[in-house]
Design a protein around this motif. Structure first.
Motif, mmCIF file in Angstrom:
data_model
loop_
_atom_site.group_PDB
_atom_site.id
_atom_site.type_symbol
_atom_site.label_atom_id
_atom_site.label_comp_id
_atom_site.label_asym_id
_atom_site.label_seq_id
_atom_site.Cartn_x
_atom_site.Cartn_y
_atom_site.Cartn_z
ATOM 1 N N LYS A 58 0.826 -1.206 0.000
ATOM 2 C CA LYS A 58 0.000 0.000 0.000
ATOM 3 C C LYS A 58 0.865 1.263 0.000
ATOM 4 O O LYS A 58 1.704 1.442 0.873
ATOM 5 N N SER A 59 0.649 2.107 -1.015
ATOM 6 C CA SER A 59 1.342 3.412 -1.098
ATOM 7 C C SER A 59 2.832 3.272 -0.804
ATOM 8 O O SER A 59 3.379 3.967 0.054
ATOM 9 N N CYS A 60 3.470 2.381 -1.527
ATOM 10 C CA CYS A 60 4.863 2.025 -1.231
ATOM 11 C C CYS A 60 5.793 3.240 -1.219
ATOM 12 O O CYS A 60 6.461 3.512 -0.226
ATOM 13 N N TYR A 61 5.841 3.968 -2.325
ATOM 14 C CA TYR A 61 6.773 5.091 -2.418
ATOM 15 C C TYR A 61 6.516 6.143 -1.341
ATOM 16 O O TYR A 61 7.447 6.712 -0.777
ATOM 17 N N GLU A 62 5.247 6.394 -1.063
ATOM 18 C CA GLU A 62 4.900 7.472 -0.140
ATOM 19 C C GLU A 62 5.106 7.112 1.324
ATOM 20 O O GLU A 62 5.078 7.988 2.178
ATOM 21 N N SER A 63 5.344 5.820 1.628
ATOM 22 C CA SER A 63 5.305 5.376 3.022
ATOM 23 C C SER A 63 6.621 4.848 3.577
ATOM 24 O O SER A 63 6.730 4.631 4.792
ATOM 25 N N ILE A 64 7.623 4.620 2.751
ATOM 26 C CA ILE A 64 8.868 4.002 3.233
ATOM 27 C C ILE A 64 9.483 4.833 4.357
ATOM 28 O O ILE A 64 9.565 6.058 4.288
ATOM 29 N N SER A 65 9.931 4.149 5.399
ATOM 30 C CA SER A 65 10.538 4.802 6.560
ATOM 31 C C SER A 65 11.876 5.438 6.207
ATOM 32 O O SER A 65 12.782 4.762 5.700
ATOM 33 N N HIS A 66 12.034 6.724 6.502
ATOM 34 C CA HIS A 66 13.308 7.401 6.280
ATOM 35 C C HIS A 66 14.395 6.828 7.186
ATOM 36 O O HIS A 66 15.557 6.705 6.770
ATOM 37 N N ALA A 67 14.031 6.487 8.410
ATOM 38 C CA ALA A 67 15.020 5.929 9.343
ATOM 39 C C ALA A 67 15.585 4.616 8.796
ATOM 40 O O ALA A 67 16.799 4.363 8.879
ATOM 41 N N TRP A 68 14.713 3.782 8.240
ATOM 42 C CA TRP A 68 15.181 2.511 7.676
ATOM 43 C C TRP A 68 16.096 2.766 6.480
ATOM 44 O O TRP A 68 17.146 2.122 6.342
ATOM 45 N N LEU A 69 15.726 3.694 5.615
ATOM 46 C CA LEU A 69 16.540 3.994 4.436
ATOM 47 C C LEU A 69 17.914 4.524 4.835
ATOM 48 O O LEU A 69 18.936 4.116 4.272
ATOM 49 N N MET A 70 17.948 5.432 5.810
ATOM 50 C CA MET A 70 19.221 6.003 6.236
ATOM 51 C C MET A 70 20.151 4.926 6.806
ATOM 52 O O MET A 70 21.369 5.009 6.685
ATOM 53 N N LYS A 71 19.592 3.920 7.406
ATOM 54 C CA LYS A 71 20.400 2.851 8.014
ATOM 55 C C LYS A 71 20.843 1.802 7.000
ATOM 56 O O LYS A 71 21.946 1.246 7.125
ATOM 57 N N HIS A 72 20.032 1.547 5.971
ATOM 58 C CA HIS A 72 20.275 0.380 5.125
ATOM 59 C C HIS A 72 20.654 0.678 3.671
ATOM 60 O O HIS A 72 21.167 -0.211 2.991
ATOM 61 N N ILE A 73 20.393 1.869 3.158
ATOM 62 C CA ILE A 73 20.744 2.156 1.757
ATOM 63 C C ILE A 73 22.203 2.584 1.691
ATOM 64 O O ILE A 73 22.589 3.605 2.279
ATOM 65 N N PRO A 74 23.053 1.822 0.989
ATOM 66 C CA PRO A 74 24.498 2.075 0.987
ATOM 67 C C PRO A 74 24.917 3.182 0.025
ATOM 68 O O PRO A 74 25.405 2.925 -1.084
ATOM 69 N N MET A 75 24.729 4.423 0.448
ATOM 70 C CA MET A 75 25.186 5.566 -0.346
ATOM 71 C C MET A 75 25.537 6.709 0.597
ATOM 72 O O MET A 75 25.333 6.609 1.812
ATOM 73 N N ALA B 175 13.469 1.896 -3.904
ATOM 74 C CA ALA B 175 12.275 1.110 -3.592
ATOM 75 C C ALA B 175 12.547 -0.383 -3.773
ATOM 76 O O ALA B 175 12.126 -1.204 -2.949
ATOM 77 N N ASN B 176 13.239 -0.748 -4.848
ATOM 78 C CA ASN B 176 13.594 -2.155 -5.055
ATOM 79 C C ASN B 176 14.466 -2.681 -3.920
ATOM 80 O O ASN B 176 14.257 -3.789 -3.417
ATOM 81 N N MET B 177 15.442 -1.885 -3.489
ATOM 82 C CA MET B 177 16.329 -2.324 -2.416
ATOM 83 C C MET B 177 15.574 -2.454 -1.091
ATOM 84 O O MET B 177 15.916 -3.293 -0.252
ATOM 85 N N THR B 178 14.541 -1.641 -0.912
ATOM 86 C CA THR B 178 13.730 -1.722 0.299
ATOM 87 C C THR B 178 12.975 -3.052 0.360
ATOM 88 O O THR B 178 12.815 -3.644 1.439
ATOM 89 N N LEU B 179 12.529 -3.540 -0.793
ATOM 90 C CA LEU B 179 11.746 -4.774 -0.836
ATOM 91 C C LEU B 179 12.596 -6.025 -1.081
ATOM 92 O O LEU B 179 12.100 -7.137 -0.913
#
Length: 333
Positions: free
Chosen positions: A187-204, A241-245
């Motif tokens: 549900k509303s994937c792009y609009e809902s992803i946690s920023h905290a999770w992205l900051m911790k797990h996206i390698p950039m 988004a792909n890396m989140t899933l």
């Protein structure tokens, strides 16, 4: 040290016209291959080093600018700026520095999706922000490819919805194939992803990523903050988004971790963006898999759509990506 304003327009224009684009493309491809290998080998120090080589290269920065300026039909962001001249493009390439980068708010527009009978909120970045997103996408995409789920097919080179169609048919067409299907939609994937999770797990680069996430948007001359989600207007968003899933397949198979013989058909996972298909031997197994997906998504600030997620028997058929699938027994006399 000289600044951009210390040189004339002719100098910048000449630099742009003399750029060897074939060599720049070759350089990028080679670095991306090395980056994917380093990620596959879990060499985090090498990953960071090669990413920096990509984003610090003048030639690759110029490639990012060329890509966004060559695209026709792009509307300007809130600053109204377009890089039209060769000098503007070269100066733009040289301005893509992480150290002093500050993303500007997106200009939000609403697009009506006539097919799905709903509206989509699109954020239009400034030309500089689009170039920064493209540059950092160059340094993130090889990592996403190296660690992505095998049956994830959206926004990946050499993959398409036709691959999804093939794998669904292969998964259900045989007499011994699973009879139950979990059709799931985030549900509303792009609009809902946690920023905290992205900051911790996206390698950039974390400062650049934070700027992308917290840029905000302007709508009706009013500025709004962004506390969660990623913009549909960012070129790097599909990769994030792909890396989140990614990892859902492993999470599903972990259900069978205590089994001596893993039944790969009981949890055969296929994903296209945030649309998911999973095969199951029984309705109860499909329900367990749904629970695993819900737990996986919750950690990322996401959840399944109650309206679009369902468990069905293949004999009753199901819809996925504008196709209908149904398994029928045929008897010949």
């Amino acid at each position: 040290m000289p600044t951009l304003s210390d040189f004339g327009e002719k100098y910048y224009a000449l630099q742009w016209r003399q750029m060897d684009w074939d060599n720049a493309e070759k350089m990028l491809r080679n670095l991306q291959k090395r980056l994917a290998t380093a990620e596959y080998e879990h060499n985090s120090a090498m990953v960071t080093n090669i990413q920096k080589m990509i984003t610090d290269s003048t030639e690759i920065r110029a490639l990012a600018v060329k890509k966004v300026t060559d695209q026709s039909g792009k509307r300007p962001g809130i600053d109204g700026v377009r890089w039209l001249s060769d000098a503007d493009k070269m100066k733009g390439a040289m301005s893509l520095n992480a150290g002093d980068y500050q993303a500007q708010p997106f200009r939000r527009v609403i697009i009506q999706d006539k097919k799905k009978m709903k509206s989509r909120h699109i954020g239009i970045p400034t030309i500089k922000d689009r170039a920064m997103q493209t540059l950092y996408a160059y340094a993130l995409d090889p990592i996403a490819e190296a660690c992505g789920d095998k049956k994830s097919f959206a926004f990946r080179n050499g993959r398409s919805a036709l691959d999804v169609h093939y794998y669904i048919c292969e998964a259900i067409k045989y007499p011994a194939s699973p009879e139950w299907i979990l059709v799931a939609d985030v549900k509303s994937c792009y609009e809902s992803i946690s920023h905290a999770w992205l900051m911790k797990h996206i390698p950039m680069h974390k400062t650049v990523l934070l700027e992308f996430l917290k840029a905000g948007f302007v709508f009706g001359k009013e500025l709004f903050a962004t506390e969660h989600g990623i913009s549909l207007g960012m070129s790097i968003s599909p990769i994030i988004a792909n890396m989140t899933l990614d990892g859902l397949q492993r999470a599903i198979f972990d259900l069978q971790s205590n089994s001596r013989n893993i039944d790969y058909a009981d949890g055969n996972f296929i994903r296209y963006a945030d649309d998911i298909i999973v095969t199951a031997r029984t309705k109860e197994s499909a329900a367990k898999i749904k629970g695993v997906i819900e737990k996986f998504l919750s950690a990322r600030g996401l959840k399944l759509s109650e309206k679009k997620t369902k468990i069905v028997n293949v004999s009753n058929g199901f819809d996925f990506l504008s196709r209908n699938y149904c398994k029928k027994m045929v008897f010949y006399v």
